[in-house]
Motif scaffolding. Sequence first.
Motif, PDB file in Angstrom:
ATOM      1  N   ILE A   1       3.333   0.697   6.752  1.00 61.59           N
ATOM      2  CA  ILE A   1       3.340   1.696   5.685  1.00 61.59           C
ATOM      3  C   ILE A   1       4.496   2.669   5.883  1.00 61.59           C
ATOM      4  O   ILE A   1       5.237   2.946   4.951  1.00 61.59           O
ATOM      5  N   GLN A   2       4.667   3.156   7.103  1.00 58.38           N
ATOM      6  CA  GLN A   2       5.703   4.159   7.339  1.00 58.38           C
ATOM      7  C   GLN A   2       7.115   3.620   7.155  1.00 58.38           C
ATOM      8  O   GLN A   2       7.946   4.272   6.514  1.00 58.38           O
TER       9      GLN A   2
ATOM     10  N   VAL B   1       2.681   6.674  -3.033  1.00 55.80           N
ATOM     11  CA  VAL B   1       1.601   6.114  -2.221  1.00 55.80           C
ATOM     12  C   VAL B   1       0.290   6.370  -2.956  1.00 55.80           C
ATOM     13  O   VAL B   1      -0.085   7.516  -3.202  1.00 55.80           O
ATOM     14  N   ALA B   2      -0.378   5.284  -3.322  1.00 55.05           N
ATOM     15  CA  ALA B   2      -1.659   5.373  -4.015  1.00 55.05           C
ATOM     16  C   ALA B   2      -2.739   4.780  -3.119  1.00 55.05           C
ATOM     17  O   ALA B   2      -2.594   3.671  -2.621  1.00 55.05           O
ATOM     18  N   ALA B   3      -3.814   5.526  -2.944  1.00 56.58           N
ATOM     19  CA  ALA B   3      -4.906   5.075  -2.086  1.00 56.58           C
ATOM     20  C   ALA B   3      -6.229   5.211  -2.816  1.00 56.58           C
ATOM     21  O   ALA B   3      -6.282   5.668  -3.962  1.00 56.58           O
ATOM     22  N   THR B   4      -7.271   4.841  -2.135  1.00 57.42           N
ATOM     23  CA  THR B   4      -8.612   4.919  -2.689  1.00 57.42           C
ATOM     24  C   THR B   4      -8.947   6.353  -3.082  1.00 57.42           C
ATOM     25  O   THR B   4      -9.487   6.599  -4.160  1.00 57.42           O
TER      26      THR B   4
ATOM     27  N   GLU C   1      -1.129  10.060  10.337  1.00 58.75           N
ATOM     28  CA  GLU C   1      -1.575  10.073   8.947  1.00 58.75           C
ATOM     29  C   GLU C   1      -0.363  10.027   8.027  1.00 58.75           C
ATOM     30  O   GLU C   1       0.710  10.530   8.357  1.00 58.75           O
ATOM     31  N   VAL C   2      -0.554   9.423   6.863  1.00 60.38           N
ATOM     32  CA  VAL C   2       0.481   9.325   5.835  1.00 60.38           C
ATOM     33  C   VAL C   2      -0.073   9.997   4.579  1.00 60.38           C
ATOM     34  O   VAL C   2      -1.198   9.696   4.171  1.00 60.38           O
TER      35      VAL C   2
END
Length: 184
Positions: A24-25, A40-43, A60-61
Motif C-alpha cells: 500500500i505504501q 485511498v478508499a477503505a471500508t 497506519e495509512v
Amino acid sequence: MTSTLEGRTILLVTSNFGTETDEIQRPIATLREAGASVTVAATETGTVRTLVLDHDLGPEVPVDTTYDAVQASDFDALVLPGGTLNADSLRTDETVQALVKGFADAGKPVAAICHAPWVLIESELVEGRQLTSVPTISTDLRNAGAQWKDQEVVLDESAGFLLITSRSPDDLEAFTTAIIDALS
C-alpha cells in the motif's frame, strides 16, 4: 521522477486492517511521485492498519474516503494491494466487486498484487485471462479459469481492459512501473 501522470487519478481500494505495508505504501508514494492523484478508499474512514508480511503490525495509512462513496467513472485506474487478511475481506464485499467490475466495464486498468487477485476471482474477471499472484493462490486462480504465470508482472488486455498483476512486495518496482506505463 518526472510528472508523467499529472492529471491522472488512481483509486486504491483496501480494507482497514491487514493490508501488506509495502503493497500500500510504496504504490501510493511511487504513483504520487509520478504526478498522479491517488485516493485511498477503505471500508471505513480513518486509517488502514497495515501488516508486515501478514504478521507484524505496520504503520497506519490515512484513508481519504470509503469505497462505497466512489465510482469508477471518477478515476483512471484501480489498484488493489494485497495482504492475506485484506484480500480475504475485500473479495466477499459486493460493493468492492461492483466497483472492480465498473473499472473493467469502462475499459480502465485494474492492477492487483499478491493476494488481491482473490478479489478478481470473486468479481468474475479472471476466466481465460493470463495473470500472476502470490504462488499460494495460484490453484484458486486456475480453478477460476485463469492461466497463472510465475512472473514478476503479467499484463493481459484480452477482455477489453488492461489487467496488471504481480506476485509480491519483491515485484513492486515492476508493478508500479507497469501502472505508470499504462497511464502515460
